[in-house]
Design an enzyme around this catalytic site. Structure first.
Site, PDB file in Angstrom:
ATOM      1  CB  CYS A  97      49.770  32.291-113.481  1.00 23.61           C
ATOM      2  SG  CYS A  97      48.198  32.619-112.665  1.00 23.61           S
ATOM      3  CB  CYS A 131      43.929  36.143-111.915  1.00 25.38           C
ATOM      4  SG  CYS A 131      44.359  34.461-112.412  1.00 25.38           S
ATOM      5  CB  SER A 132      42.341  34.330-107.525  1.00 24.95           C
ATOM      6  OG  SER A 132      41.284  34.366-108.468  1.00 24.95           O
ATOM      7  CB  CYS A 133      44.967  31.258-111.931  1.00 19.67           C
ATOM      8  SG  CYS A 133      43.659  31.659-113.067  1.00 19.67           S
TER       9      CYS A 133
END
Lengths: 129, 216
Positions: free
Chosen positions: B115, B118-120
């Site tokens: 990842c 980020c907000s993933c």
């Protein structure tokens, strides 16, 4: 990891930190752990004492309850963060205005960041160099 | 090595193309960045504290999803076909209603999720992200040399096991379904869930073995 005694006692005198069966704190979202960690770091830096922290947290919880807070534990770290912001203001570390401006900068930065990329403050289109 | 690494520079654009931080996340980031700038806190120290105290990795809902998949072959099939619905059926929802994809480890294939910062990361399902997970070196090295990265995490796979690397996109978040440990026949879903670590659901770890858990 168990809590530092000073923090545990300070929080317990107001509202105990949510913890699991093994005594470790339970966070319901990443930001909660960050708010917790910032508090520990600022204490270690000597910015405030645990009794000061307890007083700040108590004041926020009282304020929230007066405003109709559900008081079911779900908003615990919201009060925690408010207490931290207020203490930072009182200690001259970050004024309310600075915080509000910086929040707006992060908001612009996030919106200017394509999904999947790291959100960095430099991404703020209005950032001055 | 099979590669499922997506480039984030999609050539299609839509409304949700940019990132977003919730009001509370904005407050935390604002305060932290000011404290860092003024020299009151060291970001590495904050990360270290988070890592120390985040042993309770949030809701760990994913552990229950994996345990159910191990115990119930119909659920497993559903999870692999439509993870979003199968996970939602247990009452777990992503923050933004993101699509989840479950990828299953087998003796032939191991899945590793990377990842970015980020907000993933689907923390309602997986629990809190490990601090290193957000670091650029981890991500790029995992893509280039997944076997080497896994070895550093103490995971050594047979040379015959392929490693697939998955990168979250705006549309897709991944959950690794690790292989059920041997010696757990007849275990309840609850007991099985205790074996499922966060790292095993990212693919950087394996589930605990029965002897590593104290059963009450």
């Amino acid at each position: 990891m168990s809590l530092p005694d000073g923090l545990r006692d300070a929080a317990a005198s107001v509202a105990p930190i949510p913890r699991g069966e093994d005594g470790a704190p339970v966070f319901r979202a990443p930001w909660e752990a960050q708010a917790f960690a910032m508090t520990l770091a600022l204490y270690e830096r000597g910015l405030f004492t645990w009794p000061e922290w307890a007083a700040a947290l108590a004041a926020e919880i009282k304020r929230a309850q007066a405003a109709g807070d559900p008081d079911d534990g779900s908003t615990y770290y919201l009060h925690w963060l408010s207490a931290l912001e207020r203490l930072a203001g009182e200690k001259g570390v970050a004024s309310e205005r600075e915080l509000v401006e910086r929040q707006a900068a992060w908001d612009r930065a996030a919106r200017a960041t394509p999904h999947g990329r790291p959100i960095l403050l430099e991404n703020d289109p209005e950032a001055r160099r | 090595m099979t590669h499922a690494h997506h480039d984030h520079d999609h050539d299609h654009h839509h409304d949700h193309d940019h990132s977003e931080l919730s009001p509370i996340e904005l407050r935390v980031r604002a305060l932290e960045s000011i404290l860092v700038e003024k020299g009151y806190v060291d970001p590495a120290a904050i990360d270290a504290l988070v890592e120390t105290y985040e042993t309770k990795v949030g809701p760990r809902n994913g552990a229950r999803v994996v345990a159910k998949a191990w115990a119930d072959s119909d659920y497993r099939a559903w999870l692999l076909r439509d993870a979003t619905a199968a996970i939602a059926s247990l009452g777990f929802m992503g923050r933004q209603g993101e699509h989840m994809v479950a990828v299953e480890n087998t003796p032939e294939e191991h899945n590793l999720v990377v990842c970015t910062l980020c907000s993933c990361y689907p923390w309602p399902v997986l629990g809190l992200p490990p601090v290193w997970y957000k670091s650029a070196p981890y991500r790029s090295r995992a893509v280039i040399d997944p076997r080497g990265v896994l070895a550093e995490f103490g995971v050594t796979l047979p040379a015959t096991t392929r490693i697939r690397v998955w990168d979250s996109t705006a549309e897709m978040r991944y959950l690794v379904v690790p292989m059920r440990p041997e010696g757990t026949e007849g275990w309840s879903e609850e007991a099985l869930a205790d074996l499922v670590t966060r790292d095993s659901m990212i693919g950087t770890g394996l589930p605990l073995r029965p002897e590593q858990v104290v059963r009450s």
